[in-house]
Design a protein around this motif. Structure first.
Motif, PDB file in Angstrom:
ATOM      1  N   ALA A  87       1.038  -1.432   0.253  1.00  0.00           N
ATOM      2  CA  ALA A  87      -0.025  -0.245  -0.067  1.00  0.00           C
ATOM      3  C   ALA A  87       1.192   0.677  -0.381  1.00  0.00           C
ATOM      4  N   ASP A  88       0.155   2.234  -1.027  1.00  0.00           N
ATOM      5  CA  ASP A  88       0.789   3.744  -0.746  1.00  0.00           C
ATOM      6  C   ASP A  88       2.440   3.443  -1.200  1.00  0.00           C
ATOM      7  N   VAL A  89       3.048   2.107  -1.875  1.00  0.00           N
ATOM      8  CA  VAL A  89       4.149   2.073  -2.007  1.00  0.00           C
ATOM      9  C   VAL A  89       4.401   1.762  -3.922  1.00  0.00           C
ATOM     10  N   ARG A  90       5.378   1.402  -4.853  1.00  0.00           N
ATOM     11  CA  ARG A  90       5.130   1.534  -6.516  1.00  0.00           C
ATOM     12  C   ARG A  90       5.544   0.104  -6.664  1.00  0.00           C
ATOM     13  N   THR A  91       4.893  -0.432  -6.569  1.00  0.00           N
ATOM     14  CA  THR A  91       4.654  -1.919  -7.226  1.00  0.00           C
ATOM     15  C   THR A  91       4.776  -2.421  -8.731  1.00  0.00           C
ATOM     16  N   THR A  92       5.792  -2.875  -9.275  1.00  0.00           N
ATOM     17  CA  THR A  92       5.562  -2.399 -10.664  1.00  0.00           C
ATOM     18  C   THR A  92       5.894  -3.794 -11.626  1.00  0.00           C
ATOM     19  N   PHE A  93       5.627  -4.913 -10.726  1.00  0.00           N
ATOM     20  CA  PHE A  93       6.164  -6.293 -11.268  1.00  0.00           C
ATOM     21  C   PHE A  93       7.145  -6.400 -11.849  1.00  0.00           C
ATOM     22  N   GLY A  94       7.873  -4.953 -11.667  1.00  0.00           N
ATOM     23  CA  GLY A  94       9.092  -5.777 -13.257  1.00  0.00           C
ATOM     24  C   GLY A  94       8.557  -5.571 -14.377  1.00  0.00           C
ATOM     25  N   SER A  95       7.789  -5.034 -14.740  1.00  0.00           N
ATOM     26  CA  SER A  95       7.632  -4.283 -16.084  1.00  0.00           C
ATOM     27  C   SER A  95       7.320  -2.557 -16.114  1.00  0.00           C
ATOM     28  N   PRO A  96       7.134  -2.597 -17.338  1.00  0.00           N
ATOM     29  CA  PRO A  96       7.297  -1.277 -17.637  1.00  0.00           C
ATOM     30  C   PRO A  96       6.062  -0.278 -17.640  1.00  0.00           C
ATOM     31  N   LEU A  97       4.689  -1.330 -18.271  1.00  0.00           N
ATOM     32  CA  LEU A  97       4.287  -1.086 -18.016  1.00  0.00           C
ATOM     33  C   LEU A  97       3.339  -1.073 -16.532  1.00  0.00           C
ATOM     34  N   TYR A  98       3.609  -1.162 -15.050  1.00  0.00           N
ATOM     35  CA  TYR A  98       3.842  -0.731 -14.501  1.00  0.00           C
ATOM     36  C   TYR A  98       4.537   0.499 -13.529  1.00  0.00           C
ATOM     37  N   ALA A  99       5.613   0.974 -14.778  1.00  0.00           N
ATOM     38  CA  ALA A  99       6.450   1.366 -14.035  1.00  0.00           C
ATOM     39  C   ALA A  99       6.324   2.935 -13.243  1.00  0.00           C
ATOM     40  N   ASP A 100       4.294   3.428 -13.021  1.00  0.00           N
ATOM     41  CA  ASP A 100       3.813   4.144 -11.926  1.00  0.00           C
ATOM     42  C   ASP A 100       2.981   3.331 -11.210  1.00  0.00           C
ATOM     43  N   ASN A 101       2.797   1.981 -11.202  1.00  0.00           N
ATOM     44  CA  ASN A 101       1.809   2.020 -10.115  1.00  0.00           C
ATOM     45  C   ASN A 101       2.198   2.500  -8.860  1.00  0.00           C
ATOM     46  N   ILE A 102       1.188   2.599  -7.789  1.00  0.00           N
ATOM     47  CA  ILE A 102       0.935   2.954  -6.766  1.00  0.00           C
ATOM     48  C   ILE A 102       0.101   1.532  -6.049  1.00  0.00           C
ATOM     49  N   ALA A 103       0.403   0.675  -5.183  1.00  0.00           N
ATOM     50  CA  ALA A 103      -0.658  -0.350  -5.075  1.00  0.00           C
ATOM     51  C   ALA A 103      -1.785   0.759  -3.689  1.00  0.00           C
ATOM     52  N   ASP A 104      -2.288  -0.230  -3.782  1.00  0.00           N
ATOM     53  CA  ASP A 104      -4.300   0.854  -2.846  1.00  0.00           C
ATOM     54  C   ASP A 104      -3.554   0.118  -2.323  1.00  0.00           C
ATOM     55  N   GLN A 105      -3.050  -1.248  -1.636  1.00  0.00           N
ATOM     56  CA  GLN A 105      -3.614  -2.059  -0.245  1.00  0.00           C
ATOM     57  C   GLN A 105      -2.781  -2.868  -0.373  1.00  0.00           C
ATOM     58  N   ASP A 106      -2.334  -3.754   1.003  1.00  0.00           N
ATOM     59  CA  ASP A 106      -1.233  -4.527   1.123  1.00  0.00           C
ATOM     60  C   ASP A 106      -2.008  -6.057   1.160  1.00  0.00           C
ATOM     61  N   GLU A 107      -1.182  -6.049   0.138  1.00  0.00           N
ATOM     62  CA  GLU A 107      -1.317  -8.303   0.177  1.00  0.00           C
ATOM     63  C   GLU A 107      -1.452  -9.121   1.127  1.00  0.00           C
ATOM     64  N   LEU A 108      -2.220 -10.045   1.187  1.00  0.00           N
ATOM     65  CA  LEU A 108      -2.104 -10.445   2.594  1.00  0.00           C
ATOM     66  C   LEU A 108      -0.566 -11.240   3.272  1.00  0.00           C
ATOM     67  N   VAL A 109       0.561 -11.609   2.832  1.00  0.00           N
ATOM     68  CA  VAL A 109       1.526 -11.578   3.513  1.00  0.00           C
ATOM     69  C   VAL A 109       2.210  -9.655   3.358  1.00  0.00           C
ATOM     70  N   VAL A 110       2.404  -9.423   3.153  1.00  0.00           N
ATOM     71  CA  VAL A 110       2.725  -7.787   3.309  1.00  0.00           C
ATOM     72  C   VAL A 110       2.229  -7.325   4.607  1.00  0.00           C
ATOM     73  N   GLU A 111       0.756  -7.748   4.735  1.00  0.00           N
ATOM     74  CA  GLU A 111      -0.392  -6.799   5.692  1.00  0.00           C
ATOM     75  C   GLU A 111       0.148  -8.153   6.467  1.00  0.00           C
ATOM     76  N   ARG A 112       0.815  -9.758   7.441  1.00  0.00           N
ATOM     77  CA  ARG A 112       1.492 -10.384   7.848  1.00  0.00           C
ATOM     78  C   ARG A 112       2.263  -9.217   8.423  1.00  0.00           C
ATOM     79  N   LEU A 113       3.357  -9.187   7.533  1.00  0.00           N
ATOM     80  CA  LEU A 113       4.759  -8.726   8.058  1.00  0.00           C
ATOM     81  C   LEU A 113       4.153  -7.411   8.627  1.00  0.00           C
ATOM     82  N   ARG A 114       3.671  -6.809   7.883  1.00  0.00           N
ATOM     83  CA  ARG A 114       3.365  -5.323   8.304  1.00  0.00           C
ATOM     84  C   ARG A 114       2.579  -5.341  10.396  1.00  0.00           C
TER      85      ARG A 114
END
Length: 472
Positions: A87-114
């Protein structure tokens, strides 16, 4: 205990943080400094959120001082795999198609770590959409091996593995379909654990019932990987295959007397795959180490018949499901090997899927019977040592040509097709100083036993104490 904060284990750091002998801010600052000094040589961390991390560290210190019950990963910095929405951090999937993608939520593994107290410091590099076990993409470039920057760090969790090896963060998250937690761990002398399907529930996902791809932990020691798994594992009603066993089980001590443990050992999967002699040679002492720990070790291997077809068929089906729309609208901007995988999925018929599932079931039962005779199976993680950075994949293995970028990964993806838990633990080095990992495979849902054996092996070899020399 290491005198270098950045090479303290996660277990050591959490103790020091709780005792307030170190502050979360000190720990985060030390790791940010390490990233600044070492990342240019390896290109492991591709997005950095230093200011946010320092703010979170300050808040974590205040919570601890106020007597608030903090989580098991309190104050530990982590850079998440760039395929894991943060959430709120650039997440690109290693693709220029998502170069400026800012995720709007944490997926479950990130949610649990945080939730467990980990502090996000950035994102680690991946191959485009995590396809392949060599970490490069047109957006950020290639991740280099910390032990020899002219070599591959593996993938798809290659950025995570390289960052761990360099001391940029103490634990990491990753994912694994065909070896993406295990191959980079092997290449970078760290630990990667592919848990049983459902052990770490995934959300969100387009294919909630599938078992080929899993998420899991990476670390520099088996104990730290288990600590991370204790946070990642456990039931969640957003995943229909989530196992009910609480993750806290994996925070228990891994110490165990291995006397009498029945171990099968094969350096070439029973002769079914070619393996570089440098890998086989480096793994030979593993049998001796386990015998000295009291295990009964025999040369044996299960029958992996059908694993090739199972993996390639179900993988292609999932690629079409997940990435087919991108292929339709942006196919000219996807790497060729990714397009080929998607197109292979589109050519599948119902009978192809049915045959793959039948073979999948037969493979499961052969493994079940095999593990009635043996407790643990030892295999190579990768069929090759870390290869030239400029190659997309090795062109041959032990003289056998590779026709695709998947061919050299069979020692990992055959195991993926079984559904068995598997650990990559440092096992040795080539004469050139390149790391080689041992793959420890256990029976269906035998995750804790696998971690116990890996921990005992690690304590016997001390190979996890060896770190790369990057002048830092």
């Amino acid at each position: 205990m290491s005198t270098d904060i950045c090479y303290c284990t996660a277990t050591e750091l959490t103790g020091l943080l709780r005792q307030r002998r170190l502050s979360a801010r000190e720990v985060v600052e030390a790791h940010l400094d390490r990233i600044e000094r070492t990342n240019p040589a390896v290109n492991a961390v591709v997005t950095l959120v230093a200011e946010r991390a320092l703010e979170e560290a300050h808040a974590a210190d205040e919570r601890l001082a106020a007597g608030v019950d903090v989580g098991p990963l309190h104050g530990l910095p982590i850079a998440h795999k760039d395929t894991h929405a943060t959430a709120d951090v650039r997440t690109t999937f290693g693709s220029p198609l998502y170069a400026d993608n800012i995720a709007d939520q944490d997926e479950l593994v990130v949610e649990r770590l945080r939730t467990a107290g980990a502090i996000t410091i950035g994102k680690t590099n991946v191959p485009e959409f995590a396809a392949g076990s060599h970490t490069f993409n047109s957006l950020f470039g290639t991740t280099a091996n910390p032990y020899d920057p002219s070599k591959s760090a593996g993938g798809s969790s290659g950025g995570a593995a390289a960052a761990l090896a360099c001391g940029m963060h103490p634990v990491a998250d990753g994912s694994d379909m065909g070896g993406s937690l295990r191959n980079p761990a092997s290449f970078c002398n760290v630990v990667g654990f592919r848990p049983s399907p459902g052990r770490v529930p995934s959300w969100p996902t387009q294919a909630a019932w599938t078992t080929m791809g899993v998420q899991g932990p990476m670390a520099r020691t088996v104990e730290d990987a288990a600590l991370t798994l204790s946070v990642l594992a456990g039931p969640d009603n957003r995943s229909p295959i989530a196992l009910e066993e609480p993750g806290a089980r994996f925070a228990d001590s891994l110490d165990r007397d291995l006397t009498g443990l029945r171990v099968a050992f094969s350096t070439d999967l029973g002769g079914t795959v070619p393996v570089d002699p440098a890998v086989s040679t480096a793994l030979e002492p593993a049998a001796k180490h386990l015998a000295e720990l009291g295990c009964t070790v025999e040369r044996a291997c299960p029958d992996f018949s059908g694993a090739e077809e199972v993996f390639r068929t179900l993988r292609a089906w999932e690629f079409d499901l997940g990435l087919g729309s991108l292929r339709d609208h942006h196919g000219d901007r996807l790497k060729a090997s990714l397009v080929d995988n998607i197109d292979t999925g589109r050519l599948l018929r119902g009978t192809d899927i049915a045959r793959a599932e039948q073979l999948h079931t037969e493979l499961f039962h052969r493994m079940r019977v095999f593990f009635q005779q043996y407790d643990i199976l030892l295999l190579p993680v990768s069929q090759v040592a870390p290869f030239d950075l400029e190659l997309e994949y090795p062109r041959s293995v032990a003289g056998v040509p590779c026709e695709s970028y998947l061919d050299w990964m069979r020692s990992c993806y055959f195991v993926s097709a079984t559904g068995c838990p598997a650990l990559s633990v440092p096992a040795g080095f080539t004469p050139e100083g390149l790391p080689i990992g041992l793959q420890i495979v256990g029976p269906h849902r035998g995750d804790f036993t696998v971690l116990q054996v890996g921990h005992a092996f690690e304590q016997a070899t001390k190979l996890t104490n060896r770190h790369p020399d990057l002048g830092a």
